[in-house]
Design a protein around this motif. Structure first.
Motif, PDB file in Angstrom:
ATOM      1  N   ALA A   1     -77.669  -4.332  42.309  1.00 47.19           N
ATOM      2  CA  ALA A   1     -76.866  -5.490  42.713  1.00 47.19           C
ATOM      3  C   ALA A   1     -76.613  -6.433  41.549  1.00 47.19           C
ATOM      4  O   ALA A   1     -75.546  -7.053  41.465  1.00 47.19           O
ATOM      5  CB  ALA A   1     -77.567  -6.232  43.850  1.00 47.19           C
ATOM      6  N   LEU A   2     -77.585  -6.546  40.637  1.00 45.01           N
ATOM      7  CA  LEU A   2     -77.450  -7.446  39.497  1.00 45.01           C
ATOM      8  C   LEU A   2     -76.858  -6.764  38.267  1.00 45.01           C
ATOM      9  O   LEU A   2     -76.569  -7.433  37.273  1.00 45.01           O
ATOM     10  CB  LEU A   2     -78.817  -8.036  39.133  1.00 45.01           C
ATOM     11  CG  LEU A   2     -79.419  -9.027  40.139  1.00 45.01           C
ATOM     12  CD1 LEU A   2     -80.837  -9.401  39.720  1.00 45.01           C
ATOM     13  CD2 LEU A   2     -78.553 -10.274  40.250  1.00 45.01           C
ATOM     14  N   GLY A   3     -76.693  -5.444  38.324  1.00 43.31           N
ATOM     15  CA  GLY A   3     -76.159  -4.720  37.170  1.00 43.31           C
ATOM     16  C   GLY A   3     -77.100  -4.726  35.981  1.00 43.31           C
ATOM     17  O   GLY A   3     -76.655  -4.842  34.834  1.00 43.31           O
TER      18      GLY A   3
ATOM     19  N   ARG B   1     -86.773  -2.765  44.393  1.00 41.71           N
ATOM     20  CA  ARG B   1     -86.437  -3.112  43.014  1.00 41.71           C
ATOM     21  C   ARG B   1     -85.197  -2.379  42.508  1.00 41.71           C
ATOM     22  O   ARG B   1     -84.412  -2.934  41.736  1.00 41.71           O
ATOM     23  CB  ARG B   1     -87.642  -2.850  42.104  1.00 41.71           C
ATOM     24  CG  ARG B   1     -88.767  -3.844  42.354  1.00 41.71           C
ATOM     25  CD  ARG B   1     -90.066  -3.491  41.648  1.00 41.71           C
ATOM     26  NE  ARG B   1     -91.054  -4.548  41.826  1.00 41.71           N
ATOM     27  CZ  ARG B   1     -91.802  -4.703  42.918  1.00 41.71           C
ATOM     28  NH1 ARG B   1     -91.683  -3.845  43.918  1.00 41.71           N
ATOM     29  NH2 ARG B   1     -92.664  -5.704  43.008  1.00 41.71           N
ATOM     30  N   ASP B   2     -85.003  -1.154  42.932  1.00 41.61           N
ATOM     31  CA  ASP B   2     -83.815  -0.408  42.516  1.00 41.61           C
ATOM     32  C   ASP B   2     -82.548  -1.031  43.098  1.00 41.61           C
ATOM     33  O   ASP B   2     -81.526  -1.150  42.406  1.00 41.61           O
ATOM     34  CB  ASP B   2     -83.918   1.057  42.945  1.00 41.61           C
ATOM     35  CG  ASP B   2     -84.975   1.823  42.162  1.00 41.61           C
ATOM     36  OD1 ASP B   2     -85.304   1.394  41.042  1.00 41.61           O
ATOM     37  OD2 ASP B   2     -85.468   2.843  42.669  1.00 41.61           O
TER      38      ASP B   2
ATOM     39  N   ARG C   1     -77.151  -2.989  50.603  1.00 40.00           N
ATOM     40  CA  ARG C   1     -76.041  -3.566  49.849  1.00 40.00           C
ATOM     41  C   ARG C   1     -75.944  -5.076  50.056  1.00 40.00           C
ATOM     42  O   ARG C   1     -76.386  -5.624  51.069  1.00 40.00           O
ATOM     43  CB  ARG C   1     -74.713  -2.924  50.292  1.00 40.00           C
ATOM     44  CG  ARG C   1     -74.623  -1.421  49.989  1.00 40.00           C
ATOM     45  CD  ARG C   1     -74.402  -1.178  48.500  1.00 40.00           C
ATOM     46  NE  ARG C   1     -74.133   0.217  48.219  1.00 40.00           N
ATOM     47  CZ  ARG C   1     -75.033   1.105  47.828  1.00 40.00           C
ATOM     48  NH1 ARG C   1     -76.294   0.724  47.678  1.00 40.00           N
ATOM     49  NH2 ARG C   1     -74.701   2.361  47.590  1.00 40.00           N
ATOM     50  N   ALA C   2     -75.312  -5.735  49.101  1.00 40.78           N
ATOM     51  CA  ALA C   2     -75.060  -7.166  49.193  1.00 40.78           C
ATOM     52  C   ALA C   2     -73.909  -7.448  50.148  1.00 40.78           C
ATOM     53  O   ALA C   2     -73.156  -6.550  50.535  1.00 40.78           O
ATOM     54  CB  ALA C   2     -74.732  -7.721  47.809  1.00 40.78           C
TER      55      ALA C   2
ATOM     56  N   GLY D   1     -70.746 -11.560  41.639  1.00 43.14           N
ATOM     57  CA  GLY D   1     -69.945 -12.372  42.546  1.00 43.14           C
ATOM     58  C   GLY D   1     -70.065 -11.924  43.984  1.00 43.14           C
ATOM     59  O   GLY D   1     -69.050 -11.675  44.649  1.00 43.14           O
ATOM     60  N   LYS D   2     -71.289 -11.799  44.466  1.00 44.65           N
ATOM     61  CA  LYS D   2     -71.542 -11.391  45.843  1.00 44.65           C
ATOM     62  C   LYS D   2     -72.847 -12.009  46.305  1.00 44.65           C
ATOM     63  O   LYS D   2     -73.670 -12.454  45.486  1.00 44.65           O
ATOM     64  CB  LYS D   2     -71.592  -9.860  45.948  1.00 44.65           C
ATOM     65  CG  LYS D   2     -72.486  -9.197  44.921  1.00 44.65           C
ATOM     66  CD  LYS D   2     -72.210  -7.716  44.803  1.00 44.65           C
ATOM     67  CE  LYS D   2     -72.960  -7.107  43.619  1.00 44.65           C
ATOM     68  NZ  LYS D   2     -72.636  -5.688  43.417  1.00 44.65           N
TER      69      LYS D   2
END
Length: 222
Positions: free
Chosen positions: A195-197, A189-190, A17-18, A118-119
């Motif tokens: 994270a980028l949606g 990659r997943d 996670r970010a 925003g992370k």
């Protein structure tokens, strides 16, 4: 800094996670006009090109980030042509910039950054531990819908070739500007896509870390 083994374990569980963004994540970051003059001559930049895996944590100044992104895949002609080639002029590669303040999509036409997440996703951009605190990580994403004139079975190959040209531009700019960089394929990659949606027709291809080299960085590279 999260260790590589921890990242691998979290990635295997789908739990990489970010982190929360540091500071406010602005919706847009207006980049100054790139400086198209100066730098090292091409042959000197080629002689200096190498991969570096140690980075100073100090941030990249906005003019440096502007020059870097323009060199990578910016608009260099009135007709919208770019600094890197793209088959059929599809321009299928998007560059996402992972910064402490958030993840941004580079808009070459407007030469600005638009907030994508925003992370702080830097630790998600690779299994290596140095990506967590390096000032910037570039993520190259192919948007396959732009390759609609290419057979579906060949689109990934076309995108990978375009990505390679962009990444080499980054290497040459880094060599010319005294920056450190390394291109990375060992990535989740997943996790990056989450994270980028990203949508189903967007493919994460590679990541590239960039920053200043520390004074004690070891010599050499690939």
């Amino acid at each position: 800094m999260m260790s590589t083994l921890t990242k691998l374990a979290l990635g295997a569980m789908g739990q990489l996670r970010a982190r929360p963004a540091l500071g406010d994540a602005a919706s847009f970051v207006e980049l100054p006009a790139p400086d198209r003059h100066g730098g090292q001559p091409l042959m000197e930049a080629l002689a200096a090109r190498h991969s570096e895996r140690a980075f100073d944590a100090r941030p990249l100044p906005l003019p440096v980030l502007s020059n870097l992104l323009w060199a990578a895949f910016g608009v260099n002609r009135p007709d919208g042509g770019r600094t890197a080639p793209s088959a059929l002029n599809a321009q299928e590669i998007d560059i996402y910039v992972a910064l402490p303040s958030g993840a941004y999509l580079y808009d070459p036409a407007l030469h600005r950054l638009a907030l994508a997440a925003g992370k702080d996703i830097r630790r998600v951009t690779g299994y290596q531990d140095f990506v967590d605190d390096a000032p910037a990580d570039l993520v190259y994403v192919a948007h396959h819908v732009r390759l609609d004139r290419v057979p579906a079975s060949q689109r990934s190959g076309f995108a990978q070739l375009a990505c390679g040209a962009i990444a080499q531009n980054v290497y040459l700019y880094a060599a010319s500007a005294g920056l450190a960089t390394v291109l990375r394929g060992w990535i989740d990659r997943d996790a990056i896509a989450r994270a980028l949606g990203l949508s189903y027709d967007q493919q994460v291809i590679l990541s590239q870390t960039i920053g200043y080299p520390p004074a004690t960085a070891p010599a050499g590279g690939q």
